[in-house]
Every structure is written in C-alpha cells, then in structure tokens.
Design an enzyme around this catalytic site. Sequence first.
Site, PDB file in Angstrom:
ATOM      1  N   ARG A   1       1.052  -6.334  -7.189  1.00 28.58           N
ATOM      2  CA  ARG A   1       1.856  -5.689  -8.232  1.00 28.58           C
ATOM      3  C   ARG A   1       1.293  -6.037  -9.602  1.00 28.58           C
ATOM      4  O   ARG A   1       0.616  -7.071  -9.737  1.00 28.58           O
ATOM      5  CB  ARG A   1       3.314  -6.128  -8.132  1.00 28.58           C
ATOM      6  CG  ARG A   1       3.526  -7.585  -8.475  1.00 28.58           C
ATOM      7  CD  ARG A   1       4.961  -8.021  -8.368  1.00 28.58           C
ATOM      8  NE  ARG A   1       5.331  -8.308  -7.013  1.00 28.58           N
ATOM      9  CZ  ARG A   1       6.459  -8.942  -6.664  1.00 28.58           C
ATOM     10  NH1 ARG A   1       7.338  -9.284  -7.576  1.00 28.58           N
ATOM     11  NH2 ARG A   1       6.726  -9.175  -5.410  1.00 28.58           N
TER      12      ARG A   1
ATOM     13  N   LYS B   1       3.865   6.127  -6.947  1.00 29.88           N
ATOM     14  CA  LYS B   1       3.318   6.344  -5.603  1.00 29.88           C
ATOM     15  C   LYS B   1       3.399   7.818  -5.199  1.00 29.88           C
ATOM     16  O   LYS B   1       4.469   8.418  -5.155  1.00 29.88           O
ATOM     17  CB  LYS B   1       4.075   5.469  -4.598  1.00 29.88           C
ATOM     18  CG  LYS B   1       3.425   5.503  -3.231  1.00 29.88           C
ATOM     19  CD  LYS B   1       3.681   4.233  -2.471  1.00 29.88           C
ATOM     20  CE  LYS B   1       3.167   4.365  -1.052  1.00 29.88           C
ATOM     21  NZ  LYS B   1       3.174   3.091  -0.343  1.00 29.88           N
TER      22      LYS B   1
ATOM     23  N   ARG C   1       3.892   0.873   5.688  1.00 26.20           N
ATOM     24  CA  ARG C   1       3.327  -0.467   5.919  1.00 26.20           C
ATOM     25  C   ARG C   1       4.437  -1.490   6.092  1.00 26.20           C
ATOM     26  O   ARG C   1       5.552  -1.302   5.627  1.00 26.20           O
ATOM     27  CB  ARG C   1       2.478  -0.883   4.710  1.00 26.20           C
ATOM     28  CG  ARG C   1       1.106  -0.262   4.686  1.00 26.20           C
ATOM     29  CD  ARG C   1       0.284  -0.867   3.557  1.00 26.20           C
ATOM     30  NE  ARG C   1      -0.081  -2.233   3.848  1.00 26.20           N
ATOM     31  CZ  ARG C   1      -0.008  -3.244   2.960  1.00 26.20           C
ATOM     32  NH1 ARG C   1       0.409  -3.027   1.742  1.00 26.20           N
ATOM     33  NH2 ARG C   1      -0.376  -4.455   3.294  1.00 26.20           N
TER      34      ARG C   1
HETATM   35  C1  BTN Z   1       2.707   3.237   3.248  1.00 30.36           C
HETATM   36  O1  BTN Z   1       2.324   3.456   2.104  1.00 30.36           O
HETATM   37  O2  BTN Z   1       3.625   2.444   3.493  1.00 30.36           O
HETATM   38  C2  BTN Z   1       2.035   3.993   4.369  1.00 30.36           C
HETATM   39  C3  BTN Z   1       2.708   5.314   4.642  1.00 30.36           C
HETATM   40  C4  BTN Z   1       2.063   6.092   5.769  1.00 30.36           C
HETATM   41  C5  BTN Z   1       2.862   7.316   6.172  1.00 30.36           C
HETATM   42  C6  BTN Z   1       2.109   8.191   7.150  1.00 30.36           C
HETATM   43  S1  BTN Z   1       2.896   9.749   7.410  1.00 30.36           S
HETATM   44  C7  BTN Z   1       1.821  10.082   8.750  1.00 30.36           C
HETATM   45  C8  BTN Z   1       1.660   8.791   9.508  1.00 30.36           C
HETATM   46  N1  BTN Z   1       2.714   8.634  10.481  1.00 30.36           N
HETATM   47  C9  BTN Z   1       3.515   7.622  10.192  1.00 30.36           C
HETATM   48  O3  BTN Z   1       4.509   7.277  10.869  1.00 30.36           O
HETATM   49  N2  BTN Z   1       3.099   7.007   9.076  1.00 30.36           N
HETATM   50  C10 BTN Z   1       1.913   7.619   8.544  1.00 30.36           C
END
Ligand code: BTN
Length: 362
Positions: A344, A196, A131
């Site tokens: 948070r 996480k 994100r």
């Molecule tokens: C987050 O928590 O920041 C979101 C993470 C999301 C990761 C997944 S892995 C599969 C898909 N492809 C990506 O580039 N990102 C999501």
Amino acid sequence: MAMTDTSAAARRRALLRLLADGGLHSGAELAKRLGVSRAAVWKILRATAEELDLEIRSLRGKGYMLPVPLELLDPARIESSLSEPTRGLLSGVEVLESVSSTNSRLMRLARDGAPTGRVCLAERQLAGRGRSGRSWVSPFGSNIYLSILWRYALAPAELGGLSIACGVAAARALRAAGCAEIGLKWPNDLHWRRRKLGGLLLDIAGESQGPSCAVVGIGINLRLSPRQAAGIDQPWTDLAEALAGASADAPATAQGRAMPGRNALAAGLIETLVSALSDFGNRGLDPFLADWRAFDSYLGEPVALIMGERRVTGTLAGVAPDGALLLDTDSGRRAFHAGEVSLRPATAPAPEVRAQGRAGSR
Ligand code: BTN
C-alpha cells in the site's frame, strides 16, 4: 405447458439477444419473435431479471428495454478475432452463462486431464475468487471473467514470476484497448489512477520437480454500477470511466475513448496472455521486466508492505528477475515474495490495502 429447464434457458438467451441493443421492444414484438404469448414474455422477463440480477425496464404500454445495451460473449466471435498463432496454441474457448468461478472450473478440468490452452469465460460468477481467499464481485453480462489453463514442464516453484508476466500481458491488452493510463500494482492488481480496475489470480498445481499447470484468471470491471460495487472496500473504477477520462476529482475533462466491445476485449486479452504464457515457458520473466517498470504505479514511491502483523516500509525499487518485489529500506534492498504480502502507499489508511472485494467476505 411447463417449460423444461433447457427451453427456459434457450428462451432467456433469445430474449436477451433481442433486448441486447438497448432499444425499446414491445411485448407483442417479443412474443412474436419468441413464439410465445405476451403473458409468457412477461414471465420470462421477470424470471430473467430475478435470476440474473439484471435491470430490465418496463415502460407501461410501450414495452421493455435494458438501461444499458448488452454485448453477450460469443466464442465464435472471440475465436475469429484471434491471430493464427494464438489459435494454434489453444485447445478450446468456452463461454458459460453462469459458473461458480472460471478458475475453479479450469482447475477441475486440469485435474481431469484437460490439455494446455483451454480458455473459459463466463457472463457471471456465483463464487468469483480474488486473492487471499477474498471474493470477486461478478455480476452478469457487464465485465470480463476469463481464465486460461497452461501446462509447463517446469516445477511449480519456478512459476513464481508468472503472475508478473501475466499482469504485464493484461496491461498491454488494456493499453491497446485505449486505456493509456493503465498501471500495475505488485503483485496482481490492474490500476487506473490508483483505483482498482481489475486483478489476476493464479492457481498453480503440479509435481514438486514438474510438470506443473497454471490457471491464470483475470477479472476486469467494464461497467460496475454503484449498487453492484456497494460492498467493495477500496477505491475502484471501471473501464467505462477510465476511457471517458472522468473521475470524481477530474470530471469529464478528456475527450474520452470509445468502449471496446466485450468480445474484442476478451480476444485482445487472450492474445496477449497466451503469448505471455508461452514466452514465459521459453524465456522466463526477462521479456516482461521493462514493461513492468513502465506500468508500475508505485515505482520509486514510499510504500508499506503488510505481512499479517508486520509492516515494512521503504521505497519501491521494482521487481527482481524471479518476480519478487524489491524494496529499498533503511537496512538496504530487500526482496519480498507474493503470497500474503500486500502493498500500500506508505500514507494510506489501513482499509485501503484490501483487494477489491466485498467487505467481510474478502
Ligand atoms: C484479485 O485482485 O483479488 C484477483 C481477482 C481475480 C478475479 C478473476 S475473475 C476470473 C477468475 N475466476 C475467479 O474466480 N477469479 C478470477
């Protein structure tokens, strides 16, 4: 004779399949099975380890082994584990050895007209996205990187609650895989004991009045070594630890649950996500709100919302029917939408708010 790229990749795959059981394999055995010389085996091993950043142990005079068995993803195995209704809603499942980002790939395919229900998984991502423009640690062969493309007649603005529905779907799959303490942190984090375990990223595009398309991406840490996780700047965990019931503060007290296979887990996630993507289109967020409350790690707790320089504190009161976060503040109940808002615990020091990621790059 120099190997072509294709034959090199095929030999690498064959070699990984032979080593995948985690057992010791002699150079002579590997050479025979691959139909190459022992010197060639050594070269392929070295190139594989380097290219994939994979630890392959070499025991002098004995052979080679992986320190941890590897279950490579297999689209046929995944598809055969899916229910008939889910299979009927899919337009294809692909597994790539390597991709920049499964989300970016599906967004590209969507622009080129790919139909709804397309699934992309990868063994590793070279530019995995989290994100807020952060990166997602995506080493080879050990975690889940999964994206699904879904098309809606709805306008993009009506998909605000979709990430909540998909978070609930992912938590349902992880609970079914044995992770009883799986939790959700608004808007998109999967947590285990406040650390996480995974996250979701939604990319949405479309016409302002609809139709629209969404790519839902999910990353779950299954086994992350301290070396791989070195750049992660917030408390993190992986499913191996969550299922063993062990943590730094409560070492291995629980009996522990067996790790699910990666293919089985991928199938379980596809199953719940596809059902959620379809339900959301028909019934909105309603079928997910009760489960969100049950999975919400911070419900009823004092939290702070950070929006750039602004900080709003209050007690977390759940999510609204449109997916907004509800906060009981001194000035009454207020609703906040995702985007650049981050949540948070009210007491946490500043660095803990960052999404799991590499310091500096997320
Ligand atoms: C987050 O928590 O920041 C979101 C993470 C999301 C990761 C997944 S892995 C599969 C898909 N492809 C990506 O580039 N990102 C999501």
